[in-house]
Design an enzyme around this catalytic site. Structure first.
Site, PDB file in Angstrom:
ATOM      1  CG  ASP A  81      10.432   8.464   8.955  1.00  0.00           C
ATOM      2  OD1 ASP A  81      10.187   7.784   8.035  1.00  0.00           O
ATOM      3  OD2 ASP A  81      10.198   8.905   9.745  1.00  0.00           O
ATOM      4  CB  ILE A  82      11.148   5.706   3.655  1.00  0.00           C
ATOM      5  CG1 ILE A  82      11.444   5.810   2.118  1.00  0.00           C
ATOM      6  CG2 ILE A  82       9.606   4.965   4.142  1.00  0.00           C
ATOM      7  CD1 ILE A  82      11.486   4.231   1.414  1.00  0.00           C
TER       8      ILE A  82
ATOM      9  CG  ASN B 287      -1.120  -5.756   3.181  1.00  0.00           C
ATOM     10  OD1 ASN B 287      -2.107  -5.629   2.370  1.00  0.00           O
ATOM     11  ND2 ASN B 287      -0.975  -5.229   4.406  1.00  0.00           N
TER      12      ASN B 287
ATOM     13  N   GLY C 106       4.296  -1.472  10.470  1.00  0.00           N
ATOM     14  CA  GLY C 106       5.820  -1.015  10.006  1.00  0.00           C
ATOM     15  C   GLY C 106       5.718   0.208   9.204  1.00  0.00           C
TER      16      GLY C 106
ATOM     17  CG  ASP D 132       1.481  -0.621   4.223  1.00  0.00           C
ATOM     18  OD1 ASP D 132       1.099   0.437   3.814  1.00  0.00           O
ATOM     19  OD2 ASP D 132       0.904  -1.523   4.383  1.00  0.00           O
TER      20      ASP D 132
ATOM     21  CB  SER E 166      10.825  -8.812   2.362  1.00  0.00           C
ATOM     22  OG  SER E 166       9.618  -8.976   1.585  1.00  0.00           O
TER      23      SER E 166
ATOM     24  N   GLY F  54      11.250  -6.507   7.643  1.00  0.00           N
ATOM     25  CA  GLY F  54      10.676  -6.189   8.831  1.00  0.00           C
ATOM     26  C   GLY F  54       9.668  -7.455   9.292  1.00  0.00           C
ATOM     27  CB  VAL F  55       5.916  -7.410   9.266  1.00  0.00           C
ATOM     28  CG1 VAL F  55       4.813  -8.382   9.140  1.00  0.00           C
ATOM     29  CG2 VAL F  55       5.649  -6.268  10.185  1.00  0.00           C
ATOM     30  CE1 TYR F  56       3.997  -9.575   5.193  1.00  0.00           C
ATOM     31  CE2 TYR F  56       4.744  -9.064   3.128  1.00  0.00           C
ATOM     32  CZ  TYR F  56       3.996  -9.038   4.051  1.00  0.00           C
ATOM     33  OH  TYR F  56       2.424  -8.794   3.626  1.00  0.00           O
TER      34      TYR F  56
HETATM   35  N1  AR6 Z   1      11.273   4.436   6.951  1.00  0.00           N
HETATM   36  C1  AR6 Z   1      12.188   3.553   6.552  1.00  0.00           C
HETATM   37  N2  AR6 Z   1      12.346   2.190   6.836  1.00  0.00           N
HETATM   38  C2  AR6 Z   1      11.351   1.728   7.867  1.00  0.00           C
HETATM   39  C3  AR6 Z   1      10.385   2.623   8.231  1.00  0.00           C
HETATM   40  C4  AR6 Z   1      10.339   4.089   7.800  1.00  0.00           C
HETATM   41  N3  AR6 Z   1       9.711   5.060   8.333  1.00  0.00           N
HETATM   42  N4  AR6 Z   1       9.334   2.046   9.093  1.00  0.00           N
HETATM   43  C5  AR6 Z   1      10.073   0.770   9.042  1.00  0.00           C
HETATM   44  N5  AR6 Z   1      10.870   0.584   8.345  1.00  0.00           N
HETATM   45  P1  AR6 Z   1       8.112  -3.523   7.017  1.00  0.00           P
HETATM   46  P2  AR6 Z   1       7.694  -5.822   5.461  1.00  0.00           P
HETATM   47  C6  AR6 Z   1      11.820  -0.556   7.983  1.00  0.00           C
HETATM   48  O1  AR6 Z   1       7.861  -4.353   8.288  1.00  0.00           O
HETATM   49  O2  AR6 Z   1       8.945  -6.637   6.254  1.00  0.00           O
HETATM   50  C7  AR6 Z   1       3.160  -4.108   6.974  1.00  0.00           C
HETATM   51  O3  AR6 Z   1       2.239  -4.469   7.840  1.00  0.00           O
HETATM   52  C8  AR6 Z   1      11.618  -1.898   8.828  1.00  0.00           C
HETATM   53  O4  AR6 Z   1      12.615  -1.387   9.958  1.00  0.00           O
HETATM   54  O5  AR6 Z   1       7.595  -2.289   7.095  1.00  0.00           O
HETATM   55  O6  AR6 Z   1       8.072  -5.882   3.723  1.00  0.00           O
HETATM   56  C9  AR6 Z   1       2.487  -4.210   5.677  1.00  0.00           C
HETATM   57  O7  AR6 Z   1       1.504  -4.028   5.489  1.00  0.00           O
HETATM   58  C10 AR6 Z   1      12.312  -2.760   8.083  1.00  0.00           C
HETATM   59  O8  AR6 Z   1      13.712  -2.881   7.938  1.00  0.00           O
HETATM   60  O9  AR6 Z   1       7.890  -4.172   5.707  1.00  0.00           O
HETATM   61  C11 AR6 Z   1       2.669  -5.599   5.248  1.00  0.00           C
HETATM   62  O10 AR6 Z   1       1.564  -6.660   5.951  1.00  0.00           O
HETATM   63  C12 AR6 Z   1      11.682  -2.368   6.482  1.00  0.00           C
HETATM   64  O11 AR6 Z   1      11.325  -0.938   6.649  1.00  0.00           O
HETATM   65  C13 AR6 Z   1       4.041  -5.976   5.904  1.00  0.00           C
HETATM   66  O12 AR6 Z   1       4.359  -5.083   7.036  1.00  0.00           O
HETATM   67  C14 AR6 Z   1      10.419  -3.339   5.872  1.00  0.00           C
HETATM   68  O13 AR6 Z   1       9.771  -3.539   7.352  1.00  0.00           O
HETATM   69  C15 AR6 Z   1       5.045  -5.875   4.982  1.00  0.00           C
HETATM   70  O14 AR6 Z   1       6.178  -6.441   5.616  1.00  0.00           O
END
Ligand code: AR6
Length: 207
Positions: free
Chosen positions: A39-40, A57, A65, A67, A155, A157-159
């Site tokens: 967990d980062i 974003n 996510g 963020d 990118s 996750g959500v992206y």
């Molecule tokens: N520690 C490490 N990795 C994590 C954690 C954590 N605590 N939580 C999630 N991940 P994402 P994106 C992973 O969706 O795709 C947000 O709403 C997750 O499983 O966090 O760049 C922002 O505001 C995935 O593998 O980021 C933007 O609107 C990775 O982190 C949008 O999401 C990235 O997933 C950005 O989307």
């Protein structure tokens, strides 16, 4: 030897039911890449100038996510600090591919580097945008004398960025632009992303 991968497995002290594996690669004689699951929001290097990278974003005021987790762990001061980052155009504090730095407030890490990766399906040059996000994060780290940086899978996750392509872009960009930062870490949330990353690092960093 130089560039060789050493995968270390450390059993934790609490009965061994949480296993922590760190794969370590050399980027240069003075820089290492370390890939681990975790967990980062919990990551830090004791007593050092360190930063976690927030996959944010363009508005840079929080979200879901990682963020969302980073903002919750840092406390409300982080949102205030982000709000104070000047907009480059209405609603945009950090354009895709760029990076901005703030303190970490209640996080264990001293700083947060906010960057914005591409939305995979909406960016016709997604690989260049993702590479820019890594490169500019490392540049901002260097400018702030950060010696330890932790990235999530930007990118992925959500992206919606496919894991293997994202690993390839992220690891090759770090290899080419590590800026003599002591240690660049990946802190990855799932087993599947962790294994894709280690396999790709073995491919790209073996020499
Ligand atoms: N520690 C490490 N990795 C994590 C954690 C954590 N605590 N939580 C999630 N991940 P994402 P994106 C992973 O969706 O795709 C947000 O709403 C997750 O499983 O966090 O760049 C922002 O505001 C995935 O593998 O980021 C933007 O609107 C990775 O982190 C949008 O999401 C990235 O997933 C950005 O989307």
């Amino acid at each position: 030897g130089s560039g060789a991968a050493r995968a270390l497995s450390n059993m934790s002290a609490n009965g061994g039911d949480t296993e922590k594996s760190v794969a370590i690669f050399n980027l240069s004689p003075t820089s290492a890449l370390k890939i681990q699951k975790g967990d980062i929001t919990r990551w830090f290097i004791d007593g050092s100038s360190d930063a976690i990278v927030n996959p944010a974003n363009e508005r840079m005021l929080g979200g879901g996510g990682a963020d969302g987790a980073i903002h919750r762990a840092a406390g409300p001061e982080l949102r205030t600090a982000c709000y104070d980052v000047p907009e480059v155009r209405p609603g945009v504090r950090c354009p895709t591919g760029e990076a901005r730095i703030t303190p970490g407030f209640k996080l264990p890490a001293s700083h947060v580097i906010h960057t914005v990766g591409p939305v995979y399906d909406e960016d016709s040059n997604a690989a260049a945008s993702l590479s820019n996000a890594y490169r500019n994060s490392l540049r901002v780290a260097r400018e702030s004398n950060i010696q330890y940086v932790a990235f999530p899978a930007i990118s992925c996750g959500v992206y919606g960025y496919p894991f293997e392509e994202a690993a390839s872009v992220g690891i090759s960009t770090i290899r080419d632009h590590c800026n003599d930062i002591n240690e660049v870490h990946f802190v990855l949330f799932s087993d599947d992303i962790y294994s894709v990353w280690v396999k790709k690092a073995e491919e790209l960093l073996r020499n």
